[in-house]
Design a protein around this motif. Structure first.
Motif, PDB file in Angstrom:
ATOM      1  N   UNK A   1       0.828  -1.203   0.000  1.00 49.48           N
ATOM      2  CA  UNK A   1       0.000   0.000   0.000  1.00 49.48           C
ATOM      3  C   UNK A   1       0.864   1.254   0.000  1.00 49.48           C
ATOM      4  N   UNK A   2       1.856   1.306   0.898  1.00 51.99           N
ATOM      5  CA  UNK A   2       2.721   2.485   0.960  1.00 51.99           C
ATOM      6  C   UNK A   2       3.567   2.647  -0.293  1.00 51.99           C
ATOM      7  N   UNK A   3       3.994   1.517  -0.864  1.00 48.86           N
ATOM      8  CA  UNK A   3       4.750   1.586  -2.125  1.00 48.86           C
ATOM      9  C   UNK A   3       3.876   2.188  -3.224  1.00 48.86           C
ATOM     10  N   UNK A   4       2.627   1.742  -3.306  1.00 50.68           N
ATOM     11  CA  UNK A   4       1.693   2.276  -4.293  1.00 50.68           C
ATOM     12  C   UNK A   4       1.397   3.748  -4.043  1.00 50.68           C
ATOM     13  N   UNK A   5       1.074   4.067  -2.795  1.00 55.25           N
ATOM     14  CA  UNK A   5       0.655   5.427  -2.451  1.00 55.25           C
ATOM     15  C   UNK A   5       1.732   6.452  -2.771  1.00 55.25           C
TER      16      UNK A   5
ATOM     17  N   UNK B   1       1.600   8.875  -6.038  1.00 54.20           N
ATOM     18  CA  UNK B   1       1.511  10.304  -5.721  1.00 54.20           C
ATOM     19  C   UNK B   1       2.669  11.082  -6.343  1.00 54.20           C
ATOM     20  N   UNK B   2       3.887  10.568  -6.204  1.00 54.59           N
ATOM     21  CA  UNK B   2       5.058  11.260  -6.757  1.00 54.59           C
ATOM     22  C   UNK B   2       5.012  11.348  -8.274  1.00 54.59           C
ATOM     23  N   UNK B   3       4.653  10.244  -8.928  1.00 53.91           N
ATOM     24  CA  UNK B   3       4.613  10.238 -10.388  1.00 53.91           C
ATOM     25  C   UNK B   3       3.459  11.071 -10.937  1.00 53.91           C
ATOM     26  N   UNK B   4       2.318  11.061 -10.243  1.00 50.24           N
ATOM     27  CA  UNK B   4       1.180  11.884 -10.664  1.00 50.24           C
ATOM     28  C   UNK B   4       1.509  13.362 -10.538  1.00 50.24           C
ATOM     29  N   UNK B   5       2.185  13.717  -9.445  1.00 48.66           N
ATOM     30  CA  UNK B   5       2.566  15.111  -9.241  1.00 48.66           C
ATOM     31  C   UNK B   5       3.521  15.582 -10.331  1.00 48.66           C
ATOM     32  N   UNK B   6       4.467  14.719 -10.722  1.00 48.52           N
ATOM     33  CA  UNK B   6       5.387  15.079 -11.814  1.00 48.52           C
ATOM     34  C   UNK B   6       4.647  15.197 -13.144  1.00 48.52           C
TER      35      UNK B   6
ATOM     36  N   UNK C   1      -6.278  15.035   1.107  1.00 48.45           N
ATOM     37  CA  UNK C   1      -6.027  15.902   2.264  1.00 48.45           C
ATOM     38  C   UNK C   1      -4.736  15.509   2.974  1.00 48.45           C
ATOM     39  N   UNK C   2      -4.414  14.240   2.955  1.00 46.70           N
ATOM     40  CA  UNK C   2      -3.206  13.701   3.590  1.00 46.70           C
ATOM     41  C   UNK C   2      -1.947  14.381   3.027  1.00 46.70           C
ATOM     42  N   UNK C   3      -1.801  14.334   1.717  1.00 45.53           N
ATOM     43  CA  UNK C   3      -0.610  14.907   1.081  1.00 45.53           C
ATOM     44  C   UNK C   3      -0.663  16.435   1.028  1.00 45.53           C
ATOM     45  N   UNK C   4      -1.854  16.989   0.868  1.00 45.27           N
ATOM     46  CA  UNK C   4      -1.983  18.451   0.865  1.00 45.27           C
ATOM     47  C   UNK C   4      -1.571  19.030   2.212  1.00 45.27           C
ATOM     48  N   UNK C   5      -2.040  18.420   3.304  1.00 41.98           N
ATOM     49  CA  UNK C   5      -1.701  18.899   4.644  1.00 41.98           C
ATOM     50  C   UNK C   5      -0.211  18.783   4.910  1.00 41.98           C
ATOM     51  N   UNK C   6       0.374  17.666   4.505  1.00 36.75           N
ATOM     52  CA  UNK C   6       1.809  17.467   4.726  1.00 36.75           C
ATOM     53  C   UNK C   6       2.620  18.513   3.959  1.00 36.75           C
TER      54      UNK C   6
ATOM     55  N   UNK D   1      18.685  16.098 -10.728  1.00 39.25           N
ATOM     56  CA  UNK D   1      17.320  16.445 -11.099  1.00 39.25           C
ATOM     57  C   UNK D   1      16.687  17.242  -9.963  1.00 39.25           C
ATOM     58  N   UNK D   2      16.210  18.428 -10.281  1.00 32.34           N
ATOM     59  CA  UNK D   2      15.569  19.243  -9.277  1.00 32.34           C
ATOM     60  C   UNK D   2      14.169  18.715  -8.972  1.00 32.34           C
ATOM     61  N   UNK D   3      13.849  18.579  -7.686  1.00 32.68           N
ATOM     62  CA  UNK D   3      12.528  18.103  -7.288  1.00 32.68           C
ATOM     63  C   UNK D   3      11.564  19.281  -7.250  1.00 32.68           C
ATOM     64  N   UNK D   4      10.243  18.988  -7.340  1.00 33.45           N
ATOM     65  CA  UNK D   4       9.247  20.063  -7.346  1.00 33.45           C
ATOM     66  C   UNK D   4       9.276  20.945  -6.103  1.00 33.45           C
ATOM     67  N   UNK D   5       9.594  20.374  -4.941  1.00 31.49           N
ATOM     68  CA  UNK D   5       9.634  21.152  -3.708  1.00 31.49           C
ATOM     69  C   UNK D   5      11.030  21.113  -3.119  1.00 31.49           C
ATOM     70  N   UNK D   6      11.234  21.932  -2.068  1.00 26.82           N
ATOM     71  CA  UNK D   6      12.570  22.000  -1.469  1.00 26.82           C
ATOM     72  C   UNK D   6      12.998  20.678  -0.878  1.00 26.82           C
TER      73      UNK D   6
END
Length: 275
Positions: A46-50, A54-59, A145-150, A269-274
């Motif tokens: 589950x955590x591997x998928x999540x 999430x990371x690939x969708x954001x990219x 909400x989980x990732x947005x809050x973090x 490779x620069x990441x989207x956030x710091x």
């Protein structure tokens, strides 16, 4: 789970602490770990998928905006339901088995895997995926909400790799993300638990989500949708603090300039956030 599904006319537990005490007294400390096999089998995937989705969708979305963080988290939450639903079904059934018995007199399931196999033999794929729709409705916005809050918390606290207090900040951000995530969709979790527990005693009470909502509200009022919230939040903070902090620190290490040079020559490779 036990607080969420207990009979309102003959309640076994008065609250979180009483439930905790009763389980230890009636079933020993091992009673607190009923159904642990199911999460241990499923949470890794589950955590591997999540985090992967999430990371690939954001990219793929291109910009690291609050809306995109929510959308990427929601996509991750939706996809992991295929593992989460059967896992939680087995966990729920195992946790309800032998309630109040120090030594189980009747043992329908030996372990989580045996539970899923027996459900499949009796009810097929539909039985294993009982509660899938309610799980989907819960998990999709919840992970958004989980990732947005973090993301908001780490930006607000100024979490930078060189910050000497980065670990406590990450732990706090992760813990708060878990709390917000659960608060956002908790009533649906109660419905999901009731649907997955339905039929355990041989009697089916609910025909679907709406029927469960109507009957639960009619019999117990609006408070039924907050059943077990205290224990859920007490669990949510440390679990998600550890999860997010571990993932973030690991990624920070793997993405560091020195490690990237050692593993593969070329520009960083620069990441989207710091982070």
């Amino acid at each position: 789970v036990r607080l969420q599904v207990q009979n309102v006319e003959k309640p076994l537990y008065r609250g979180t602490f009483h439930c905790f005490q009763s389980i230890i007294k009636q079933e020993s400390a091992f009673g607190l770990y009923k159904g642990i096999g199911s999460p241990m089998m499923g949470l890794t995937f589950i955590n591997a998928l999540v985090f992967g989705v999430q990371g690939n969708t954001l990219r793929a979305l291109g910009k690291d905006t609050p809306l995109n963080q929510f959308l990427a988290g929601s996509a991750a939450g939706a996809i992991q339901c295929i593992i989460c639903c059967p896992m939680e079904l087995a966990k729920t059934r195992m946790q309800l088995q032998g309630t109040g018995e120090y030594k189980q007199k009747t043992k329908n399931y030996k372990n989580s895997l045996d539970c899923l196999i027996k459900i499949y033999r009796k009810e097929g794929l539909r039985g294993i995926n009982r509660g899938m729709v309610s799980t989907f409705i819960r998990e999709t916005p919840s992970f958004g909400f989980y990732f947005l809050t973090y993301d908001c918390m780490t930006r607000y606290l100024g979490c930078e790799a060189e910050d000497s207090y980065v670990i406590p900040k990450l732990l706090f951000s992760g813990g708060m993300s878990g709390i917000v995530s659960w608060l956002s969709t908790y009533p649906m979790d109660v419905i999901k638990s009731r649907l997955q527990a339905d039929g355990v005693g041989g009697i089916t009470q609910y025909s679907g989500i709406l029927d469960c909502v109507k009957k639960s509200y009619h019999e117990e009022g609006w408070r039924v949708f907050t059943r077990g919230l205290t224990s859920t939040l007490l669990r949510a903070f440390p679990v998600n603090a550890a999860t997010f902090a571990t993932v973030t620190v690991f990624l920070m290490y793997m993405r560091s300039e020195d490690n990237l040079r050692e593993c593969e020559p070329g520009p960083v490779i620069q990441q989207p956030s710091s982070l």
